[in-house]
Design a protein around this motif. Structure first.
Motif, PDB file in Angstrom:
ATOM      1  N   PHE A   2      10.946 -51.996 -17.870  1.00  0.00           N
ATOM      2  CA  PHE A   2      11.932 -51.864 -16.894  1.00  0.00           C
ATOM      3  C   PHE A   2      11.420 -51.506 -15.552  1.00  0.00           C
ATOM      4  CE2 PHE A   2      14.809 -51.389 -20.747  1.00  0.00           C
ATOM      5  CZ  PHE A   2      14.425 -52.627 -21.038  1.00  0.00           C
ATOM      6  N   GLN A   3      10.615 -50.329 -15.444  1.00  0.00           N
ATOM      7  CA  GLN A   3      10.037 -49.617 -14.378  1.00  0.00           C
ATOM      8  C   GLN A   3       8.839 -50.845 -13.624  1.00  0.00           C
ATOM      9  OE1 GLN A   3       8.259 -46.047 -15.580  1.00  0.00           O
ATOM     10  NE2 GLN A   3      10.067 -44.921 -14.737  1.00  0.00           N
ATOM     11  N   THR A   4       8.100 -51.118 -14.537  1.00  0.00           N
ATOM     12  CA  THR A   4       7.199 -52.224 -13.923  1.00  0.00           C
ATOM     13  C   THR A   4       7.706 -53.498 -13.147  1.00  0.00           C
ATOM     14  OG1 THR A   4       5.792 -51.554 -15.766  1.00  0.00           O
ATOM     15  CG2 THR A   4       5.010 -53.518 -14.492  1.00  0.00           C
ATOM     16  N   LEU A   5       8.747 -53.953 -13.746  1.00  0.00           N
ATOM     17  CA  LEU A   5       9.334 -55.210 -13.027  1.00  0.00           C
ATOM     18  C   LEU A   5      10.215 -54.722 -12.070  1.00  0.00           C
ATOM     19  CD1 LEU A   5      10.545 -56.810 -16.294  1.00  0.00           C
ATOM     20  CD2 LEU A   5       8.873 -57.661 -14.873  1.00  0.00           C
ATOM     21  N   ALA A   6      10.755 -53.611 -12.146  1.00  0.00           N
ATOM     22  CA  ALA A   6      11.636 -52.923 -10.824  1.00  0.00           C
ATOM     23  C   ALA A   6      10.567 -52.589  -9.581  1.00  0.00           C
ATOM     24  CB  ALA A   6      12.241 -51.617 -11.251  1.00  0.00           C
ATOM     25  N   SER A   7       9.287 -52.197  -9.750  1.00  0.00           N
ATOM     26  CA  SER A   7       8.406 -52.014  -9.035  1.00  0.00           C
ATOM     27  C   SER A   7       7.778 -53.176  -8.352  1.00  0.00           C
ATOM     28  CB  SER A   7       7.262 -51.135  -9.304  1.00  0.00           C
ATOM     29  OG  SER A   7       6.288 -51.625 -10.133  1.00  0.00           O
ATOM     30  N   GLU A   8       8.053 -54.496  -9.003  1.00  0.00           N
ATOM     31  CA  GLU A   8       7.798 -55.642  -8.189  1.00  0.00           C
ATOM     32  C   GLU A   8       8.970 -56.361  -7.792  1.00  0.00           C
ATOM     33  OE1 GLU A   8       4.567 -56.642  -8.089  1.00  0.00           O
ATOM     34  OE2 GLU A   8       3.469 -55.285  -9.400  1.00  0.00           O
ATOM     35  N   SER A   9       9.940 -55.724  -7.651  1.00  0.00           N
ATOM     36  CA  SER A   9      11.390 -56.181  -7.325  1.00  0.00           C
ATOM     37  C   SER A   9      11.859 -57.325  -7.912  1.00  0.00           C
ATOM     38  CB  SER A   9      11.209 -56.736  -5.775  1.00  0.00           C
ATOM     39  OG  SER A   9      10.971 -55.376  -5.140  1.00  0.00           O
ATOM     40  N   LYS A  67      10.486 -68.271 -10.977  1.00  0.00           N
ATOM     41  CA  LYS A  67       9.365 -68.047 -10.237  1.00  0.00           C
ATOM     42  C   LYS A  67       8.574 -66.858 -10.091  1.00  0.00           C
ATOM     43  CE  LYS A  67      11.586 -66.085  -6.084  1.00  0.00           C
ATOM     44  NZ  LYS A  67      12.595 -66.257  -4.804  1.00  0.00           N
ATOM     45  N   TYR A  68       8.783 -65.968 -10.889  1.00  0.00           N
ATOM     46  CA  TYR A  68       8.354 -64.747 -11.234  1.00  0.00           C
ATOM     47  C   TYR A  68       7.388 -64.617 -12.527  1.00  0.00           C
ATOM     48  CZ  TYR A  68      11.418 -62.769  -7.439  1.00  0.00           C
ATOM     49  OH  TYR A  68      12.029 -62.502  -6.521  1.00  0.00           O
ATOM     50  N   THR A  69       7.363 -65.916 -13.008  1.00  0.00           N
ATOM     51  CA  THR A  69       6.670 -65.912 -14.505  1.00  0.00           C
ATOM     52  C   THR A  69       5.072 -64.980 -14.286  1.00  0.00           C
ATOM     53  OG1 THR A  69       7.568 -67.800 -14.770  1.00  0.00           O
ATOM     54  CG2 THR A  69       5.696 -67.270 -16.243  1.00  0.00           C
ATOM     55  N   GLU A  70       4.292 -65.485 -13.365  1.00  0.00           N
ATOM     56  CA  GLU A  70       2.984 -65.137 -13.282  1.00  0.00           C
ATOM     57  C   GLU A  70       3.006 -63.620 -12.795  1.00  0.00           C
ATOM     58  OE1 GLU A  70       0.529 -68.033 -11.115  1.00  0.00           O
ATOM     59  OE2 GLU A  70       1.182 -69.524 -12.459  1.00  0.00           O
ATOM     60  N   LEU A  71       3.702 -63.336 -11.850  1.00  0.00           N
ATOM     61  CA  LEU A  71       3.744 -62.033 -11.326  1.00  0.00           C
ATOM     62  C   LEU A  71       4.067 -60.965 -12.442  1.00  0.00           C
ATOM     63  CD1 LEU A  71       3.579 -60.146  -9.058  1.00  0.00           C
ATOM     64  CD2 LEU A  71       5.952 -60.530  -8.520  1.00  0.00           C
ATOM     65  N   ALA A  72       5.309 -61.427 -13.067  1.00  0.00           N
ATOM     66  CA  ALA A  72       5.761 -60.343 -14.174  1.00  0.00           C
ATOM     67  C   ALA A  72       4.754 -60.143 -15.285  1.00  0.00           C
ATOM     68  CB  ALA A  72       7.029 -61.153 -14.676  1.00  0.00           C
ATOM     69  N   LEU A  73       4.111 -61.224 -15.776  1.00  0.00           N
ATOM     70  CA  LEU A  73       2.834 -61.256 -16.687  1.00  0.00           C
ATOM     71  C   LEU A  73       1.787 -60.421 -16.266  1.00  0.00           C
ATOM     72  CD1 LEU A  73       2.568 -65.006 -18.211  1.00  0.00           C
ATOM     73  CD2 LEU A  73       3.551 -62.821 -19.358  1.00  0.00           C
ATOM     74  N   ARG A  74       1.506 -60.640 -15.152  1.00  0.00           N
ATOM     75  CA  ARG A  74       0.124 -60.010 -14.654  1.00  0.00           C
ATOM     76  C   ARG A  74       0.607 -58.361 -14.712  1.00  0.00           C
ATOM     77  NH1 ARG A  74      -0.803 -63.949 -10.529  1.00  0.00           N
ATOM     78  NH2 ARG A  74      -2.149 -65.581 -11.664  1.00  0.00           N
ATOM     79  N   ALA A  75       1.791 -57.965 -13.939  1.00  0.00           N
ATOM     80  CA  ALA A  75       2.010 -56.624 -13.815  1.00  0.00           C
ATOM     81  C   ALA A  75       2.425 -55.965 -15.134  1.00  0.00           C
ATOM     82  CB  ALA A  75       3.347 -56.658 -13.001  1.00  0.00           C
ATOM     83  N   LEU A  76       2.980 -56.722 -16.188  1.00  0.00           N
ATOM     84  CA  LEU A  76       3.119 -56.109 -17.269  1.00  0.00           C
ATOM     85  C   LEU A  76       1.793 -55.768 -18.100  1.00  0.00           C
ATOM     86  CD1 LEU A  76       6.294 -57.938 -18.449  1.00  0.00           C
ATOM     87  CD2 LEU A  76       6.063 -55.497 -17.793  1.00  0.00           C
ATOM     88  N   HIS A  77       0.883 -56.925 -17.812  1.00  0.00           N
ATOM     89  CA  HIS A  77      -0.242 -56.794 -18.695  1.00  0.00           C
ATOM     90  C   HIS A  77      -1.167 -55.610 -18.281  1.00  0.00           C
ATOM     91  CE1 HIS A  77      -4.331 -58.454 -20.149  1.00  0.00           C
ATOM     92  NE2 HIS A  77      -3.595 -59.025 -21.197  1.00  0.00           N
ATOM     93  N   THR A  78      -1.094 -55.323 -17.030  1.00  0.00           N
ATOM     94  CA  THR A  78      -1.991 -54.205 -16.435  1.00  0.00           C
ATOM     95  C   THR A  78      -1.006 -52.978 -16.746  1.00  0.00           C
ATOM     96  OG1 THR A  78      -2.726 -55.490 -14.470  1.00  0.00           O
ATOM     97  CG2 THR A  78      -2.713 -53.111 -14.087  1.00  0.00           C
ATOM     98  N   ALA A  79       0.100 -52.839 -16.565  1.00  0.00           N
ATOM     99  CA  ALA A  79       1.131 -51.672 -16.941  1.00  0.00           C
ATOM    100  C   ALA A  79       0.705 -51.231 -18.324  1.00  0.00           C
ATOM    101  CB  ALA A  79       2.420 -52.091 -16.622  1.00  0.00           C
TER     102      ALA A  79
END
Ligand code: ADP
Ligand code: ASP
Ligand code: MG
Length: 406
Positions: free
Chosen positions: A361-368, A388-400
């Motif tokens: 939840f935190q990771t997704l919030a930090s990407e708005s 439209k956030y598919t790639e952004l969400a996947l990449r951010a979570l993968h790193t987190a």
């Protein structure tokens, strides 16, 4: 000597050169002294074309005729592969589902395998003949051709491996194993050496198309050793196995996404007993599966909003069913939104560790990225977000979650 089932997906048999390449791989296993059954898919793109032709004639069509049409792609590739093997001096013959037979239930378009009679095949395999089997198809109780749902050749292969009591079931595809997430979207995705049946089942069921969900269910039930590997490069793949076989367990083993869902919100439904049953009953009667559900807290104690997801391909039917029941359900408005994606984090570590959902939840919030719906199981958390956030969400979570390759 071992008995093995080798399965090649659509890209792996996508043209004549690739079919010849598959034949060479099969010959290597035969030359090593193994008994081999091969399961193949249709050439890539062919099944989509066949499905499209059915839809062009009638958007809602006879499911039995649909199966008659879409099963044909695999008949082409088994014949071609058998010829390619014979050209290399390998004794081989093709088998359509009905010739074996692979018996299924009568759910056309999504049939389940019930039995496979392998007696004839085993005798021939013992005599050194390679069995080239059409994936995706079977024979229903009405003696008509059935198909097993998209991606069903994986299930044909695992079911055949179980019936043949094969030592291994090798699934050859266009990636060299199961990754922490779809390597086509996240370049830093990491290949897993091993993954548990349970995690693979969750990954597949929330959208990782690398294995069809039912194939993993079947592998788990019959303890089939499944390995996912590349048909193009020689590299070790990923073994799907029991938890005990994995020494280093990760908290989170994978992240998956599915664009196949659509969101429906019913605005201002009465907040009283029986309403959920009234809504989901007609959907179930129409064989429409509902996945995520959230009901908002009622502000005035009288009405509430109810949001849920259905398969994207069921959206129009679901809308029709609900509009027809509108008089009884007395909702104010129906809002349909197909522009959503379900992103899921999977890991057996969730059983014993707190904070994994919070990190998501935190990771997704930090990407708005706004979360629309949440659902959880013992080893999975899924959220619904704007597509439209598919790639952004996947990449951010993968790193987190520390999954990026070094
Ligand atoms: P085949 O035609 O061989 O059955 P599929 O297209 O059905 O192949 O499955 C392979 C694809 O699955 C890969 O090309 C990849 O894009 C996708 N995929 C999704 N998630 C994953 C994952 N976690 N690991 C590997 N591949 C994945
Ligand atoms: N040819 C079928 C499909 O495209 C089955 C498969 O490839 O597994 O869905
Ligand atoms: Mg597939």
């Amino acid at each position: 000597m071992a008995r093995i089932v080798m399965k090649f997906g659509g890209t792996s048999v996508g043209d004549i050169d690739r079919i010849k390449n598959v034949a060479r791989r099969v010959k290597t296993e035969v030359d090593n002294g193994n008994e081999v059954a091969v399961v193949v898919s249709a050439m890539s793109g062919v099944t989509n074309q066949l499905v499209d032709w059915c839809k062009q004639i009638a958007p809602l069509h006879d499911a039995r005729e649909y199966d008659t049409v879409v099963a044909t792609g695999e008949q082409v590739t088994i014949g071609l592969l058998a010829i390619a093997l014979q050209e290399l001096g390998v004794n081989a013959r093709s088998w359509c589902g009905w010739q074996i037979p692979i018996m299924t239930d009568g759910t056309h378009g999504k049939a389940r395998i019930s039995t496979i009679d392998t007696d004839d095949m085993v005798g021939r395999m013992r005599d050194g003949q390679v069995a080239v089997v059409a994936g995706f198809q079977g024979l229903g109780p009405d003696r008509r051709i059935t198909t097993l749902g998209r991606g069903g050749s994986d299930t044909s292969a695992v079911a055949l491996a179980a019936a043949l009591k094969a030592d291994r079931c090798d699934i050859y595809t266009d990636v060299d194993g199961v990754y922490t997430t779809d390597p086509r979207i996240v370049k830093t995705a990491r290949k897993l050496d091993k993954i548990t049946y349970e995690e693979m089942l969750e990954l597949a069921s929330v959208g990782a198309k690398v294995l069809q969900t039912r194939s993993v269910e079947m592998a788990m039930k019959h303890r089939v050793r499944v390995q996912v590997l590349s048909s193009f490069i020689d590299a070790p793949g990923t073994l799907v196995c029991d938890e005990e076989e994995i020494v280093e367990k990760e908290l989170v083993s994978g992240i998956a996404y599915s664009r196949d869902e659509a969101k429906i919100t019913l605005v201002r439904v009465p907040d009283q007993p029986g309403v959920a049953a009234g809504i989901f009953g007609p959907l179930a009667d129409a064989a429409i599966n509902v996945d995520m559900i959230v009901q908002n807290v009622s502000e005035d104690g009288r009405s509430t909003d109810l949001t849920f997801t259905v398969g994207k391909s069921d959206l129009e039917r679901a809308r029709k069913v609900l509009e027809e029941a509108r008089g009884k359900l007395s909702f104010e408005r129906l809002i349909a939104d197909p522009n959503v994606v379900k992103v899921s984090v999977i890991g057996v570590g969730m059983r014993s560790h707190a904070g994994i959902a919070q990190k998501m939840f935190q990771t997704l919030a930090s990407e708005s990225i706004n979360i629309q719906v949440i659902s959880t199981s013992e080893i999975k958390i899924s959220v619904l977000v704007e597509e439209k956030y598919t790639e952004l969400a996947l990449r951010a979570l993968h790193t987190a979650y520390g999954l990026d390759a070094a």
